[in-house]
Enzyme design. Structure first.
Site, PDB file in Angstrom:
ATOM      1  CD  GLU A 155      -3.233   8.386  -4.184  1.00  0.00           C
ATOM      2  OE1 GLU A 155      -3.044   8.929  -3.225  1.00  0.00           O
ATOM      3  OE2 GLU A 155      -4.025   7.033  -3.946  1.00  0.00           O
TER       4      GLU A 155
ATOM      5  CE  LYS B 226      -3.683   2.507   0.485  1.00  0.00           C
ATOM      6  NZ  LYS B 226      -3.387   3.712   1.178  1.00  0.00           N
TER       7      LYS B 226
END
Length: 347
Positions: free
Chosen positions: A173, A166
């Site tokens: 991102e 993550k």
């Protein structure tokens, strides 16, 4: 399946609702009594039947560590703790070790999906022993998007692998967001481009840069065409920093993600000491005009408002002042030192 869920904020609250829609029995606890099913974490544990599964969805760092430690004193052998927050993977290893000594399982789960996850499902990245992951699979299946499991869920590896995955996801991102943002600014600066929001929307189907982030950019521009009222101050939740730290530790070149992180740092500076030093150095070696903060703000405002004539006039004035100061300095030097010869250059 029965689940205890600690932390009923934006993410946790929606996850609780999605699980209930799927038929699971969720007992939720939050410090806000208006949304909590029980008054204390101890009461939550008491409400659950063994073997218990408790999902922790609170801010990373001390709040999560303290919650997991408290559960370690309340749960029993054979129970399971899942950390679904944004903890650093090193915390997972310590938490798992502490709970293992008591016979309690531990799984770390990176969760992506934001406020849209309630209806669309959440991307899940899990780390931990296969036995514990399998025990919680009904919960994971209810939370992930519909469709093939491997398109919304991964058992990434050992304890810590879920949050590590993550972390990298969030680093990517950062880079994607920065690229879209830079493209937005460049389009807006070119006078022949009249419809920047339309350009972004036209990319949303059929192009190689289409993505959910692009869709969100389109939505943001539809709400505020020129992003009126939106501050450029941008925070980070930690994963970007950790990603860059890992890149350094493992000698992995990561220029894009690193630059996107540093861009966020720049957004928080009302005044940049770095650029102050650059301006001062230009004045020292080249005799270039060193503007006062007020002069710089005036020039910046002129450029931001698109008044090119004002900006160019200010720049010309600055150049003339610099040239005049340079001439005066040379004249004074010649007067005080007498006839001399030499060479010099400015850049």
């Amino acid at each position: 399946m029965q689940l205890g869920l600690i932390g009923l904020g934006k993410m946790g609250g929606n996850m609780c609702e999605r699980l209930r829609r799927a038929g699971h029995d969720v007992v939720g606890y939050d410090r806000n009594p208006d949304v909590s099913d029980v008054r204390t974490i101890a009461a939550l544990v008491k409400r659950l039947e063994g073997p218990r599964v408790v999902w922790v969805m609170v801010p990373s760092g001390a709040p999560t560590r303290e919650t997991v430690a408290r559960l370690g004193g309340l749960l029993e052998k054979g129970d399971l703790v899942i950390d679904g927050g944004n903890s650093r993977f090193t915390d997972d290893i310590e938490n798992a070790t502490m709970l293992k000594a008591k016979g309690i399982g531990y799984v770390d789960c990176g969760v992506s999906g934001g406020i849209w996850g309630l209806d669309n499902g959440y991307g899940l990245m899990v780390g931990g022993d296969t036995t514990w992951v399998s025990a919680a699979m009904p919960i994971f299946d209810a939370l992930r998007p519909e469709g093939p499991r491997d398109e919304g869920f991964v058992h990434a590896g050992d304890v810590g692998a879920g949050h590590y995955t993550k972390m990298v996801h969030n680093g990517i991102e950062y880079g994607l967001m920065q690229a879209y943002a830079e493209g937005y600014e460049l389009l807006g600066k070119k006078d022949i481009v009249k419809d920047v929001p339309g350009a972004f929307k036209a990319w949303s189907r059929g192009t190689v840069v289409r993505s959910w982030l692009l869709d969100l950019a389109v939505a943001a521009l539809e709400e505020r065409t020129a992003l009126e009222g939106v501050s450029d101050y941008t925070v980070d939740s930690g994963e970007g920093k950790w990603t860059v730290e890992e890149a350094i530790a493992l000698d992995v070149p990561m220029p894009v993600i690193s630059a996107s992180l540093f861009a966020r740092f720049s957004s928080r500076q009302a005044v940049s000491p770095t650029m102050q030093m650059v301006s001062a150095l230009r004045g020292q070696f080249g005799g270039h005009e060193v503007m006062t903060p007020a002069e710089g703000d005036a020039l910046r405002r002129a450029k931001v408002t698109g008044d090119g004539d004002i900006a160019r006039a200010a720049e010309r004035k600055s150049a003339r002042k610099a040239s005049l100061k340079k001439t005066v300095r040379k004249a004074r030097k010649a007067t005080s030192a007498g006839p001399s010869s030499g060479t010099g250059s400015t850049t």
